[in-house]
Design an enzyme around this catalytic site. Structure first.
Site, mmCIF file in Angstrom:
data_model
loop_
_atom_site.group_PDB
_atom_site.id
_atom_site.type_symbol
_atom_site.label_atom_id
_atom_site.label_comp_id
_atom_site.label_asym_id
_atom_site.label_seq_id
_atom_site.Cartn_x
_atom_site.Cartn_y
_atom_site.Cartn_z
ATOM 1 C CG HIS A 94 4.115 1.398 16.174
ATOM 2 N ND1 HIS A 94 3.260 0.311 16.097
ATOM 3 C CD2 HIS A 94 4.031 2.009 14.976
ATOM 4 C CE1 HIS A 94 2.685 0.292 14.909
ATOM 5 N NE2 HIS A 94 3.135 1.283 14.204
ATOM 6 N NE ARG A 143 0.570 3.298 14.777
ATOM 7 C CZ ARG A 143 -0.166 4.206 14.137
ATOM 8 N NH1 ARG A 143 -1.081 4.900 14.800
ATOM 9 N NH2 ARG A 143 0.008 4.441 12.844
ATOM 10 C CD GLU A 197 3.094 4.194 8.815
ATOM 11 O OE1 GLU A 197 3.293 3.012 9.106
ATOM 12 O OE2 GLU A 197 3.888 4.864 8.122
ATOM 13 C CG HIS A 267 4.494 5.392 12.839
ATOM 14 N ND1 HIS A 267 3.406 4.924 13.553
ATOM 15 C CD2 HIS A 267 4.840 6.559 13.427
ATOM 16 C CE1 HIS A 267 3.104 5.773 14.513
ATOM 17 N NE2 HIS A 267 3.951 6.775 14.478
HETATM 18 O O1 LIG Z 1 -0.416 2.111 9.051
HETATM 19 C C1 LIG Z 1 -0.525 0.891 9.046
HETATM 20 O O2 LIG Z 1 -1.515 0.253 8.687
HETATM 21 C C2 LIG Z 1 0.685 0.065 9.462
HETATM 22 O O3 LIG Z 1 1.333 0.676 10.492
HETATM 23 C C3 LIG Z 1 1.614 -0.057 8.309
HETATM 24 O O4 LIG Z 1 0.874 -0.501 7.306
HETATM 25 P P1 LIG Z 1 1.593 -1.144 6.034
HETATM 26 O O5 LIG Z 1 2.333 -2.349 6.532
HETATM 27 O O6 LIG Z 1 0.464 -1.448 5.115
HETATM 28 O O7 LIG Z 1 2.500 -0.072 5.518
#
Ligand SMILES: O=C(O)[C@H](O)COP(=O)(O)O
Length: 339
Positions: A94, A143, A197, A267
């Site tokens: 996203h 998102r 995610e 994600h």
């Molecule tokens: O969920 C989140 O904070 C981001 O989409 C991904 O986080 P990360 O880069 O810490 O995995």
């Protein structure tokens, strides 16, 4: 003429290497595929019924040809590796979200895109605007859905992406589409929580920098990028992979096998787990895999194999169409019709 485009594309392809969007060393080890137990799949209702529901809905809403799932169970199709047509698989993380903008851990919190994320989604759409898409999968989070819908506003085929509602019999009935032509000019969008995610547990909503200052950079990097170490009360990448890769193998791979061109909008971590499966990365290699927001990545699925082709550079870039003859012919047809 198509051959002309194709040869031109091959020439462009040979004259410059396609910039891969991944920053990990590409080593193919003999890592066993991630084994997801059958009972995990059944206990997560990733059942044949779901697949046939998707097939049935897809057939109602677009010219997506529905290989009769009854005559060919997913497992036998996948296990026998039936030689299917080649298919394009586009993965896109996203665009930047409002919490990415604030550098907050997001996980499964359902926040929308930021203005920059909207622009990224539109730019992603321009980069894939001449690549065929028959079916779109997104996570259940806005998102990822916004990114898919905004990207498709740039597609030259001008088909309308329509989120499929099959959460109940009534939802299915009330969202039916009538009119052959209308159906032919739509693309089913399947939303699946399995593509969400990773759940970031006690970190969700915390600032990433402050969290690193509080717990130490190494510990936070371990939570964010290691394979098997979960954040406090959250999911490890391995746990995320168990649902995301299972869904990919059970619901998406059979669609590719039947020749459908797929886009997945999801994600950073759910896609890292899928790319780990596609590229056969080790749990060591996946640590260095980072995905930028809103950058599409193209795979060609052919005879049961996934060939990574990097990130399409732009609609006018001839090199994009060097991927395969099929893509060059598709683009030529678009050029002919849209001129
Ligand atoms: O969920 C989140 O904070 C981001 O989409 C991904 O986080 P990360 O880069 O810490 O995995």
């Amino acid at each position: 003429m198509a051959a002309g485009v194709y040869n031109q594309a091959i020439g462009a392809f040979q004259s410059h290497s396609l910039v891969n969007n991944f920053n990990h060393q590409q080593k193919f080890n003999n890592i066993g595929r991630l084994v997801v137990t059958k009972d995990f799949i059944s206990s997560n209702c990733l059942s044949r019924k779901n697949f046939s529901v998707i097939q049935c809905i897809a057939s109602q809403t677009s010219e997506v040809d529905t290989a009769s799932s009854s005559s060919r169970s997913k497992t036998s199709a996948r296990d026998t590796h039936t030689k299917s047509n080649e298919a394009a698989l586009i993965l896109v993380r996203h665009g930047e979200s409002l919490w990415n903008e604030k550098n907050l851990f997001t996980g499964c919190v359902d926040v929308p895109l930021s203005k920059k994320g909207i622009d990224e989604a539109i730019e992603a759409g321009k980069r894939i605007s001449s690549i065929p898409v028959d079916l779109i999968f997104t996570s259940a989070l806005i998102r990822a859905q916004m990114t898919a819908m905004l990207a498709m506003t740039q597609h030259r085929r001008r088909k309308v992406p329509i989120i499929v509602h099959n959460e109940s019999e009534q939802a299915r009935e009330w969202s039916q589409i009538f009119g052959e032509d209308t159906r032919k000019h739509s693309i089913p969008v399947i939303t699946a929580w399995q593509l969400n995610e990773r759940m970031y547990g006690g970190l969700q909503g915390l600032n990433k920098l402050q969290t690193a200052e509080r717990y130490g950079k190494e510990k936070v990097h371990e939570w964010r990028r290691s394979y098997s170490i979960p954040p406090p009360n959250g999911e490890s990448l391995e746990m995320c992979a168990e649902r995301a890769v299972a869904y990919f193998r059970d619901q998406i791979e059979p669609q590719l096998l039947s020749g459908k061109n797929i886009m997945i909008s999801a994600h950073g971590n759910s896609l890292r787990s899928i790319i780990m499966y596609l590229d056969k990365l080790t749990s060591q290699e996946v640590i260095s895999l980072e995905l930028s927001t809103g950058i599409p990545m193209l795979y060609i699925f052919k005879e049961g194999r996934f060939i990574r082709r990097g990130s399409p550079i732009g609609p006018t870039e001839a090199g994009v169409y060097a991927y395969t003859r099929r893509l060059a012919l598709y683009r030529q047809r678009l050029d002919d019709v849209l001129q």
